[in-house]
Scaffold this motif. Sequence first.
Motif, PDB file in Angstrom:
ATOM      1  N   SER A  78       0.849  -1.190   0.000  1.00 34.03           N
ATOM      2  CA  SER A  78       0.000   0.000   0.000  1.00 34.03           C
ATOM      3  C   SER A  78       0.885   1.240   0.000  1.00 34.03           C
ATOM      4  O   SER A  78       2.089   1.156   0.269  1.00 34.03           O
ATOM      5  N   TRP A  80       1.103   3.283   2.240  1.00 27.97           N
ATOM      6  CA  TRP A  80       1.445   3.695   3.597  1.00 27.97           C
ATOM      7  C   TRP A  80       2.301   2.686   4.351  1.00 27.97           C
ATOM      8  O   TRP A  80       2.676   2.946   5.488  1.00 27.97           O
ATOM      9  N   CYS A  81       2.651   1.542   3.737  1.00 25.71           N
ATOM     10  CA  CYS A  81       3.273   0.475   4.526  1.00 25.71           C
ATOM     11  C   CYS A  81       4.716   0.800   4.947  1.00 25.71           C
ATOM     12  O   CYS A  81       5.225   0.169   5.870  1.00 25.71           O
ATOM     13  N   MET A 371     -10.138   4.136  -5.432  1.00 24.51           N
ATOM     14  CA  MET A 371      -9.797   2.822  -4.896  1.00 24.51           C
ATOM     15  C   MET A 371      -8.388   2.422  -5.311  1.00 24.51           C
ATOM     16  O   MET A 371      -7.618   1.895  -4.501  1.00 24.51           O
ATOM     17  N   GLU A 373      -5.870   4.299  -5.996  1.00 22.68           N
ATOM     18  CA  GLU A 373      -4.857   5.158  -5.386  1.00 22.68           C
ATOM     19  C   GLU A 373      -4.904   5.155  -3.864  1.00 22.68           C
ATOM     20  O   GLU A 373      -4.177   5.910  -3.232  1.00 22.68           O
ATOM     21  N   ASP A 374      -5.776   4.340  -3.287  1.00 24.92           N
ATOM     22  CA  ASP A 374      -5.974   4.346  -1.838  1.00 24.92           C
ATOM     23  C   ASP A 374      -6.328   5.749  -1.352  1.00 24.92           C
ATOM     24  O   ASP A 374      -5.833   6.234  -0.330  1.00 24.92           O
ATOM     25  N   ASP A 375      -7.198   6.397  -2.123  1.00 23.50           N
ATOM     26  CA  ASP A 375      -7.682   7.745  -1.822  1.00 23.50           C
ATOM     27  C   ASP A 375      -9.193   7.712  -2.024  1.00 23.50           C
ATOM     28  O   ASP A 375      -9.727   8.347  -2.933  1.00 23.50           O
ATOM     29  N   PRO A 376      -9.920   6.958  -1.188  1.00 28.07           N
ATOM     30  CA  PRO A 376     -11.308   6.603  -1.496  1.00 28.07           C
ATOM     31  C   PRO A 376     -12.276   7.773  -1.417  1.00 28.07           C
ATOM     32  O   PRO A 376     -12.079   8.742  -0.680  1.00 28.07           O
TER      33      PRO A 376
END
Length: 462
Positions: A78, A80-81, A371, A373-376
Amino acid sequence: MSDLSKLIQPDKGQPARTIHLVDAKGYEDWVKAQPPRHRAAIEAQRLKPTGFASAILPGDKPEDWSVVGIVANVAALSPWCLARLAETLPEGNYRLADGEPGPAMLGWLTGQYRFDRYRKDEKNTGPRVLLTGDVARIAETVRIAAATALVRDLVNTAAADLGPAELQHATEGVAKAHGATITVVKGHDLESGYPMVHAVGKAADKTHAPRLIELEWGNPAHPRVAIVGKGVCFDSGGLDIKPSAGMRLMKKDMGGAAHALALAQLVMEQRLPVRLHLLIPAVENAISGNAFRPGDVLRSRKGLSVEIANTDAEGRLILGDALARASEQSPALIVDFATLTGAARVALGPDLPALFANDDTLADALLSAGMAEDDPLWRLPLWPGYADMLKSDIADLNNAPDGGFAGSVTAAMFLERFVPKETPWAHFDTFAWRPATKPGRPKGGDALGLRAAWAMLKARYA
């Protein structure tokens, strides 16, 4: 913030400490395979297979230590990992033991963000540099992290230091860097062309005079894309004054403008083949003898009359004039950002911007991009059954329907009245703020919906 381009570097074999990433579900098997000194260090540091946990692993010499970090899925990192490691590791160079960081580059950068305008940052121990062989991804990741930092910096700045004039200066700085042109209409000159912007901002001190800031860039032959951002640099609520608790964070009420400017910066840096039109109505919703009042009827740029039921519903007024101006240029697309309603936060919380769109294809593209971009985002309806809520007995529209029902929906429907039906339009009701820290995302101003919008624009026009 430090020069982001220095925090991710091409891996040319330079000395660096190793980061081992381990799946949470494969953690026990991994531990069993480690040498005794690693198992002893892991036990001493009480490492558990939970997200963002990490430990130092000793090497043959005291200076030869490495790092183990727990992630949900090594095969699909992800953004953020790696962020917690970027926040906590000592300065120096690092590389992954296996594979490339990919999207996790972003969190490595945003995890090192610091807002230190007003105090010395005691936590900043120096840059942590991530080495990668995925060189092609570096530049784009740096651009996105820099745009995120721009939003954070603007939103975190106190209103005394970021009024409409300073927001104009920030826009001019971005324009100058990319050869864009700027036009500004301010003060009493707004009365004829942008009467609602003028009405909302006229009560402020002259040093915070209202203005409509426009930026244009790109080839006029390319599709015109309008980006609009709500720039209420401080919102007292006007004569319908907010309680102190509600006013505490109102320096962030220009978060929509910050998002719009950051998105415009990305468009210009990438040289997207569009004709960019950025519009920022910048005001302070203040209180004085000439403040606009409940019961007033305002004319808008579009010609619609608006009865003022509540002076604290001012963002939709200034956006209405700006959207009308954007629509006059026959854009192929309009996107607006606004910290518009508390109702959206009640419905969706602080992390999930409400998305409204008059075009299903555009909405689907934004939701998919969010979704990926992990920016929901979460789409809410422009529900025609609520149109009567916007009716006024004496004007074309009411700016704040009674009852408190569907507050974010009716606010978006108000804006919809200023956009041509045939023009694809998306409205982001975003919080622009994180009430609690997460890895790579500190408490304070933040970009929510920015990366989703940027990914959509790239897919649509690149």
